[in-house]
Design an enzyme around this catalytic site. Structure first.
Site, short mmCIF file in Angstrom:
data_model
loop_
_atom_site.label_atom_id
_atom_site.label_comp_id
_atom_site.label_asym_id
_atom_site.label_seq_id
_atom_site.Cartn_x
_atom_site.Cartn_y
_atom_site.Cartn_z
N TYR A 46 13.53 -6.97 -16.80
CA TYR A 46 12.40 -5.83 -17.08
C TYR A 46 11.34 -6.24 -18.09
CZ TYR A 46 12.59 -1.77 -13.80
OH TYR A 46 12.47 -0.93 -12.83
N GLU A 48 8.06 -4.56 -18.75
CA GLU A 48 6.76 -3.63 -18.67
C GLU A 48 5.98 -4.12 -20.01
OE1 GLU A 48 9.33 -0.82 -17.35
OE2 GLU A 48 7.92 0.42 -16.33
N ASP A 191 -13.12 -10.66 -2.89
CA ASP A 191 -11.64 -10.70 -2.55
C ASP A 191 -11.66 -12.11 -1.80
OD1 ASP A 191 -9.32 -10.59 -1.12
OD2 ASP A 191 -9.30 -8.42 -0.65
N THR A 217 -4.94 -12.96 -3.23
CA THR A 217 -3.28 -13.18 -3.16
C THR A 217 -3.09 -14.46 -3.27
OG1 THR A 217 -3.71 -13.63 -0.83
CG2 THR A 217 -3.17 -11.16 -1.42
N LYS A 220 -1.60 -17.48 0.55
CA LYS A 220 -2.39 -17.64 1.83
C LYS A 220 -2.72 -19.16 1.40
CE LYS A 220 -3.72 -13.20 3.10
NZ LYS A 220 -3.84 -12.17 1.82
N ARG A 226 4.14 -14.72 -2.41
CA ARG A 226 3.50 -13.42 -2.21
C ARG A 226 3.15 -12.90 -3.58
NH1 ARG A 226 4.03 -13.51 3.04
NH2 ARG A 226 2.61 -11.79 3.34
N1 DSN Z 1 -2.27 -9.76 6.45
C1 DSN Z 1 -3.52 -10.28 5.85
C2 DSN Z 1 -4.11 -11.21 6.73
O1 DSN Z 1 -3.35 -11.43 7.74
O2 DSN Z 1 -5.05 -11.45 6.75
C3 DSN Z 1 -4.45 -9.46 4.93
O3 DSN Z 1 -3.70 -8.58 4.27
#
Ligand code: DSN
Length: 421
Positions: A46, A48, A191, A217, A220, A226
Site C-alpha cells: 500500500y 497512498e 485521449d 492507456t 494498446k 493495463r
Molecule cells: N475497449 C477499448 C477499445 O477496444 O478500444 C476502449 O476502451
C-alpha cells in the site's frame, strides 16, 4: 500453481493467443519483462499518496518505482508532469473530468457510435450523466468534421473538449483542435490511448505542447500492462491546498483528482510494469515497430480494398481498419463469429451513420499492433487478408473455417509470442 482450475484457464487463453491472430486494435502482447513486473511482490504494498508524500511506511522502493515510471513517461512524451496511478483509461478520464469541470458543466466528445469512447460523453456513462455532454460526429465520409466541431463548440461553450477515438483510422490535426478549444475557452484533452505507441514512434503527430491534458492507456499500441498515464505541463503546487482551475495548476488538479479525489492505493506492480514498457518504448526497435504497425495496416487495407471491402474513409493512416460489411451481405457479429472460428479475433463495430443498432452493427474493426509485435510484415498481411476474405465469404462453412484455423495455427509457429521460441 496449486489452483489447477485457474492454471488450466491461463494455459487455454495463452494457447488461444499463440495459435491465432489477435486483431482487436486495442490489444497487444507484452514482453516477458512486463509480465515479470506485473507478477511481482510489488502488488502487496500500500502506498497512498505520491513519492516522498505517502500515508504509509515502507515505501522507499515503491517510491523509486513510481519516480522511474513518471520520469520515463515525461521523457518519452515530452511533457513536464506525469501521473501514473490511474488504474486504467476510464478512471483516468474520470479524474480528468473531475479536475477540469463541475457536475452539470458542459463537456464535449466524439460520440461512441462514430468511433469515440463511452467516457467521452455517452449518455449512460458517468461522463454523460454527471456532466452535460454534447457529442460531435464524424462527417459522412468518416473523417473528423472540424468545422462541425467548431460550430458546436462556439454554440455550447464546453468546459472541456475530449478528442480521441477507439475506431478512427486517420490522423488527428491537433493544431486545428487547439484553435477550436481556444475559440470557445475550453480545455483540450487528447485521449491518445489507441495511438500512443505510434506517437512515440513518430508515426502519428503528437499533441504534446498543444493539448492541455493528454491521457493514454498503457496496454494498446504502447505495449505495456493495463493502466494509464495522465500527462500535462507545469509543476504541482502544495498538495494540501485546493488549486484554482487554471492551466498553470493542471499538475495539481490532476494529482488531487486521482487521490484523494477518486482512488486509494496505487497498483505498484502495475506501475513497475508500466515503467518497464516505457523503457522498451524508448528504444530504436520500438520506433521501427510503430512504423511497421502502420505499414502493415496500410497493406492490409490495400488488399481488402482490392477484394471489394468498404473501408470507412477508404483506408487507414494508423493501426486500424473499420470495415462496413453491408455490401458483403454479412453483419458485423456474423463476421466476428466466422473470423473467430477461423482463429482471427476482431470485434463487431458500428460504422458512421450505421443504420443498425450498436449491439448488432454493420461493421468490424481490426488492427495490426499485436500481429506486428509477433513479427508479421507486409508480405504476411497479404496472407492474412486472404484468410479474412475466405472466412467472411464462407462464414457459414464451419469446415472451411476450421481448415483456416489449422493453417493459421501452423503459420503462427514462425511468429512466437514475446518470450517464447
Ligand atoms: N475497449 C477499448 C477499445 O477496444 O478500444 C476502449 O476502451
Amino acid at each position: 500453481m496449486q489452483d489447477k482450475e485457474i492454471e488450466a484457464l491461463i494455459t487455454a487463453e495463452t494457447n488461444r493467443q499463440r495459435n491465432g491472430l489477435e486483431m482487436i486494435p486495442s490489444e497487444n502482447h507484452t514482453s516477458q519483462d512486463v509480465l515479470t513486473a506485473l507478477g511481482s511482490r510489488l502488488t502487496d504494498k500500500y502506498s497512498e499518496g505520491y513519492p516522498g508524500k505517502r500515508y504509509y511506511g515502507g515505501c522507499e522502493f515503491v517510491d523509486k518505482v513510481e519516480n522511474l515510471a513518471r520520469d520515463r513517461a515525461k521523457a518519452l512524451f515530452g511533457v513536464s508532469h506525469a501521473n501514473v496511478q490511474a488504474y486504467s483509461g476510464s478512471p483516468a478520464n474520470q479524474a480528468i473530468y473531475f479536475a477540469l469541470a463541475d457536475p452539470g458543466d458542459t463537456v464535449m466528445g466524439l460520440e461512441l457510435y462514430f468511433g469515440g469512447h463511452m467516457t467521452h460523453g455517452l449518455k449512460v456513462n458517468f461522463s454523460g450523466t454527471i456532466y452535460n455532454s454534447v457529442q460531435y460526429r464524424t462527417g459522412h465520409d468518416g473523417y473528423m468534421d472540424y468545422e462541425g466541431m467548431a460550430d458546436m463548440a462556439m454554440r455550447e461553450k464546453p468546459k472541456l473538449i475530449m478528442v480521441g477515438a477507439t475506431a478512427y483510422p486517420r490522423i488527428f490535426d491537433w493544431q486545428k483542435l487547439r484553435k477550436i478549444a481556444d475559440a470557445c475557452g475550453a480545455f483540450l484533452v487528447a485521449d491518445i490511448s489507441h495511438i500512443a505507441g505510434l506517437i512515440v514512434a513518430g508515426a502519428h503527430p503528437s499533441p504534446a505542447g498543444i493539448a492541455d491534458v493528454i491521457m493514454t492507456t498503457t496496454h494498446k499500441t504502447l505495449r505495456g500492462p493495463r493502466g494509464a498515464l495522465i500527462l500535462c505541463n507545469g509543476n504541482p503546487s502544495n498538495p494540501l491546498k485546493k488549486p484554482e482551475r487554471t492551466k498553470e495548476n493542471l499538475p495539481s488538479l490532476i494529482d488531487r483528482a486521482i487521490i484523494p479525489g477518486l482512488q486509494g492505493g496505487p497498483h505498484n506492480h502495475q506501475t513497475a510494469a508500466i515503467a518497464v514498457a516505457l523503457r522498451e518504448a524508448a528504444t530504436p526497435e520500438f520506433k521501427a515497430y510503430g512504423h511497421q504497425i502502420v505499414k502493415n495496416a496500410k497493406r492490409l487495407a490495400e488488399n481488402l480494398n482490392n477484394k471489394g471491402y468498404q473501408l470507412v474513409t477508404g483506408g487507414t493512416d494508423n493501426h486500424l481498419l473499420l470495415i462496413d460489411l453491408t455490401n458483403k451481405g454479412l453483419k458485423g457479429a456474423e463476421a466476428e463469429d466466422a473470423l473467430s472460428k477461423a482463429g482471427i479475433t476482431v470485434n463487431k463495430n458500428t460504422v458512421p451513420y450505421d443504420p443498425r443498432p450498436p449491439f448488432d452493427p454493420s461493421g468490424i474493426r481490426m488492427g495490426t499492433p499485436a500481429l506486428t509485435t509477433r513479427g508479421l510484415k507486409e508480405a504476411e498481411m497479404d496472407q492474412v487478408a486472404a484468410w479474412i476474405d475466405t472466412a467472411i465469404t464462407s462464414a457459414s462453412d464451419d469446415k472451411k473455417l476450421a481448415k483456416i484455423h489449422q493453417e493459421i495455427t501452423a503459420f503462427t509457429k514462425a511468429f512466437p509470442l514475446p518470450g517464447e521460441k
